[in-house]
Design an enzyme around this catalytic site. Structure first.
Site, mmCIF file in Angstrom:
data_model
loop_
_atom_site.group_PDB
_atom_site.id
_atom_site.type_symbol
_atom_site.label_atom_id
_atom_site.label_comp_id
_atom_site.label_asym_id
_atom_site.label_seq_id
_atom_site.Cartn_x
_atom_site.Cartn_y
_atom_site.Cartn_z
ATOM 1 N N HIS A 1 -2.477 6.450 3.889
ATOM 2 C CA HIS A 1 -1.036 6.712 3.859
ATOM 3 C C HIS A 1 -0.791 7.990 3.040
ATOM 4 O O HIS A 1 -1.460 8.225 2.026
ATOM 5 C CB HIS A 1 -0.288 5.574 3.167
ATOM 6 C CG HIS A 1 -0.171 4.323 3.985
ATOM 7 N ND1 HIS A 1 -0.598 4.206 5.288
ATOM 8 C CD2 HIS A 1 0.365 3.106 3.664
ATOM 9 C CE1 HIS A 1 -0.330 2.984 5.731
ATOM 10 N NE2 HIS A 1 0.244 2.295 4.771
ATOM 11 N N CYS B 1 0.813 -1.224 0.000
ATOM 12 C CA CYS B 1 0.000 0.000 0.000
ATOM 13 C C CYS B 1 0.848 1.277 0.000
ATOM 14 O O CYS B 1 0.416 2.306 -0.548
ATOM 15 C CB CYS B 1 -0.960 0.011 1.181
ATOM 16 S SG CYS B 1 -0.189 -0.376 2.746
HETATM 17 C C1 2RA Z 1 2.101 -0.865 6.487
HETATM 18 N N1 2RA Z 1 2.418 -1.017 4.121
HETATM 19 O O1 2RA Z 1 1.642 0.263 6.363
HETATM 20 C C2 2RA Z 1 2.197 -1.768 5.305
HETATM 21 C C3 2RA Z 1 0.974 -2.630 5.227
HETATM 22 N N2 2RA Z 1 1.011 -3.512 4.104
HETATM 23 O O2 2RA Z 1 2.491 -1.321 7.549
#
Ligand code: 2RA
Length: 350
Positions: free
Chosen positions: A259, A130
């Site tokens: 994110h 992600c």
């Molecule tokens: C995280 N990208 O944010 C990782 C999850 N797949 O920890």
């Protein structure tokens, strides 16, 4: 006949978002939508596009008659079961990290490299991590126009990247600190959390509330983390630039979901903010929110729940030629996981 799609991990965090995406599509190309999960969740009833569906237990026979299987499960379950689904005649689209860097498995972002879904010698297609995914729509579009050469990124990763355990821990920390005048003395946040009875062991390795933590993923050689290496290796593979220079610092922030990344991207050809805006506006999966006069920019708390990637703060770097700095926000559970996996399946049947 309309193809059959199956979701393995249908009752988990990403599987649940996947079903929400399917329920909210105007139309879907599937005949049957089969839900598969562990023995613990088998028998559960879930409504999919107005019809009640019973979750079946993960077993080789569960794949019989299925054309495409979407895996939303941990690496080790995918590693074991995706090849079984392929043996039973299905194409596996895997959201775990089990196959991403396998040279015989394409790593696909439909806006960037959709043609790769047809190059799958193992019958498996991988969905990126992600963190990488959150910036791929924007970088793919810019790369097509200006030729990407170098990439320096800092991530601002949400607690839900560490699963339900991560969300629960952040909420527990916020609750434990509510109304407390802490944060003005080194160590007093950790002391307040301990005094409230929270275990010292946390998925984030340090307090996350009232803090940021420059650590995400597991330890790798020379001080790098797995998340930082994924950003580098997966960006190269998706964009088809094996020599792309990439340096990433991955940071966990006290955000529940979505994110963000601060991106510093160097191009072969001349770029400008106006041209970058034009490129972003032409990409349907990007929302451009970039007006310094009106203080318009994306923030994760506003983006959570949205399908597109939001882009803002686009600037031509003052001291670097052909270089843009910008900020992206993408819901790590939607485009960062369930949505992209689902879009790969849609691309396969288009
Ligand atoms: C995280 N990208 O944010 C990782 C999850 N797949 O920890």
């Amino acid at each position: 006949m309309a193809p059959t799609v199956a979701i393995v991990g249908a009752t988990g965090a990403v599987g649940t978002v996947m079903i929400d995406i399917i329920n909210n599509r105007d139309s879907v190309p599937w005949g049957e939508i089969r839900l598969i999960a562990s023995a613990r969740s088998a028998g559960k009833k879930i409504t999919v596009r107005g019809q009640e569906s019973t979750v079946v237990e993960l077993a080789p026979e569960a794949f019989d008659g299925v054309d495409i299987v979407l895996f939303d499960v941990p690496d080790e379950i995918s590693a074991e079961w995706a090849p079984i689904a392929v043996e039973r005649g299905a194409i596996a689209v895997d959201n775990s990290g089990a196959f991403r860097m396998d040279p015989e498995v394409p790593l696909v972002v439909p806006e960037v490299n959709p043609e790769k879904v047809h190059e799958r010698p193992r019958g498996i297609i991988a969905n990126p991590n992600c963190t990488t995914l959150s910036m791929m729509a924007s970088l793919g579009a810019l790369h097509r126009e200006f030729g990407l050469k170098e990439l320096v990124v800092s991530s601002y990763q949400a607690a839900s990247g560490a699963g339900q355990e991560g969300i629960d821990r952040l909420h527990a920390e916020i609750e434990a600190l509510a109304g407390k005048q802490v944060g003005a003395r080194g160590g007093d946040v950790a002391e307040a959390l301990a005094a409230a009875g929270l275990p010292e062991e946390t998925p984030f390795k340090a307090p996350l509330a009232l803090n940021v933590v420059p650590w995400a993923g597991s330890r790798k050689d020379d001080g790098w983390t797995s998340e930082e290496l994924k950003v580098r290796n997966e960006s190269r593979k998706i964009l088809g630039i094996p020599e792309l220079k990439v340096s990433a610092t991955c940071v966990r922030v006290p955000v529940v979901t979505t994110h963000s990344l601060a991106v510093h991207a160097v191009f072969e050809r001349e770029v400008s903010v106006a041209e970058a805006h034009r490129v972003f506006e032409a990409q349907s999966s990007i929302v451009l929110q970039d007006d310094p006069d009106k203080l318009e920019f994306p923030t994760p708390a506003a983006v959570v729940g949205a399908d597109p990637t939001y882009v803002g703060r686009v600037r031509q770097a003052l001291d670097f030629t052909n270089t843009l700095d910008f900020f992206v926000c993408g819901d790590n559970l939607r485009k960062g996981a369930a949505l992209n996996t689902y879009e790969i399946a849609e691309t396969l049947v288009k």
